[in-house]
Design an enzyme around this catalytic site. Structure first.
Site, short mmCIF file in Angstrom:
data_model
loop_
_atom_site.label_atom_id
_atom_site.label_comp_id
_atom_site.label_asym_id
_atom_site.label_seq_id
_atom_site.Cartn_x
_atom_site.Cartn_y
_atom_site.Cartn_z
N CYS A 272 2.00 2.27 -0.88
CA CYS A 272 3.37 2.59 -0.47
C CYS A 272 3.90 3.86 -1.12
CB CYS A 272 4.29 1.42 -0.79
SG CYS A 272 3.81 -0.11 0.06
N HIS B 107 11.34 3.93 -1.08
CA HIS B 107 10.38 3.19 -0.26
C HIS B 107 11.07 1.95 0.27
CE1 HIS B 107 7.12 0.80 1.13
NE2 HIS B 107 7.14 -0.03 0.09
N ASN C 207 8.40 -3.10 6.05
CA ASN C 207 7.68 -2.30 5.05
C ASN C 207 6.48 -1.65 5.74
OD1 ASN C 207 6.07 -1.31 2.99
ND2 ASN C 207 6.38 -3.07 1.64
#
Length: 272
Positions: free
Chosen positions: A60, A199, A229
């Protein structure tokens, strides 16, 4: 090739041709295949025959790592135009019977990217701590250590596994630390930041990060409610949306902050 649309978008917006690209840095944890790299395939599709091409696998945090790598290539005068792509197809490595992960992660439905090569970087930090790899990772039973087999699919060890509570605690602490580090190196305070793009892990982590950084939520970009996500692609999608909706304009100061499996985490302050 789930990064092709992003690449074509950038070329159109910048007026560059594939032959103008000196390097392609591709952030992903869900490549179409292990060899060759996703960046190499994209180079061939675009006809960018002058470009060096390689992937960045920082989960990520991948987009921030890729931007920093691109900036380094330019600073070292090894290239003038670096194409940074972040795209994911996480649904291909998710266990749909595992509700601790399947409801969180998503694909980058319309891959986005943003050309960063002309925007000065104020500060960047890219720490890692590999001791925590098992808490948020594609199982170790995937790769050269455990070649593909029927067993990997039967016991679901091929898919993403995550220790949610442990990851949450680490993510909040690490992203808070990353924000502090970025502001300190840039010689700025939270009040100097016009927009925080974290993020998009989940709203609780985003809110905790903003609170620690002293940033009101109206200065934090959030789209996790619409995309989930999307790993390396999450900041890229949010950044693209922020520009197109007018949330981020030339001259503004934006802070990017990410956390991912590994653990990896990174931050960057950019004057747009």
């Amino acid at each position: 090739m789930h990064g092709k649309a992003a690449a074509l978008q950038v070329l159109q917006e910048t007026g560059l041709t594939p032959l103008d690209i000196d390097a392609i840095v591709y952030a992903t944890v869900s490549p179409d295949r292990l060899l060759p790299s996703q960046a190499c395939d994209l180079q061939a599709i675009l006809g960018a025959k002058n470009a060096a091409a390689f992937d960045v696998g920082a989960a990520c945090s991948g987009f921030v790592f890729a931007l920093s790598t691109a900036e380094g290539i330019i600073a070292a005068e090894q290239g003038e135009h670096v194409l940074v792509i972040a795209a994911e197809k996480l649904t291909s490595i998710m266990d749909w019977s595992d509700r601790t992960t399947a409801v969180l992660f998503g694909d980058a439905p319309v891959p986005r990217s943003c050309a960063e090569h002309e925007r000065p970087r104020d500060s960047v930090g890219l720490p890692e701590d590999g001791r925590h790899a098992r808490r948020a990772a594609v199982s170790a039973r995937r790769g050269a250590t455990h070649p593909p087999s029927e067993e990997l699919l039967k016991d679901h060890s091929y898919y993403i596994k995550m220790a949610g509570r442990e990851v949450f605690k680490a993510a909040v602490l690490s992203m808070a630390d990353a924000c502090d580090h970025a502001l300190e190196r840039a010689g700025l305070s939270a009040g100097d930041i016009d927009l925080l793009i974290p993020h998009q892990a989940n709203i609780r982590i985003i809110e905790a990060t903003a609170k620690h950084a002293g940033m009101p939520m109206d200065k934090v970009y959030v789209n996790v409610d619409r995309f989930g996500n999307t790993s390396a692609a999450s900041i890229a999608i949010a950044l693209d949306e922020a520009v197109k909706t007018g949330r981020l304009k030339p001259g503004m100061v934006v802070m990017l902050c990410a956390f991912g499996a590994g653990f990896t985490w990174g931050s960057m302050v950019v004057r747009w």
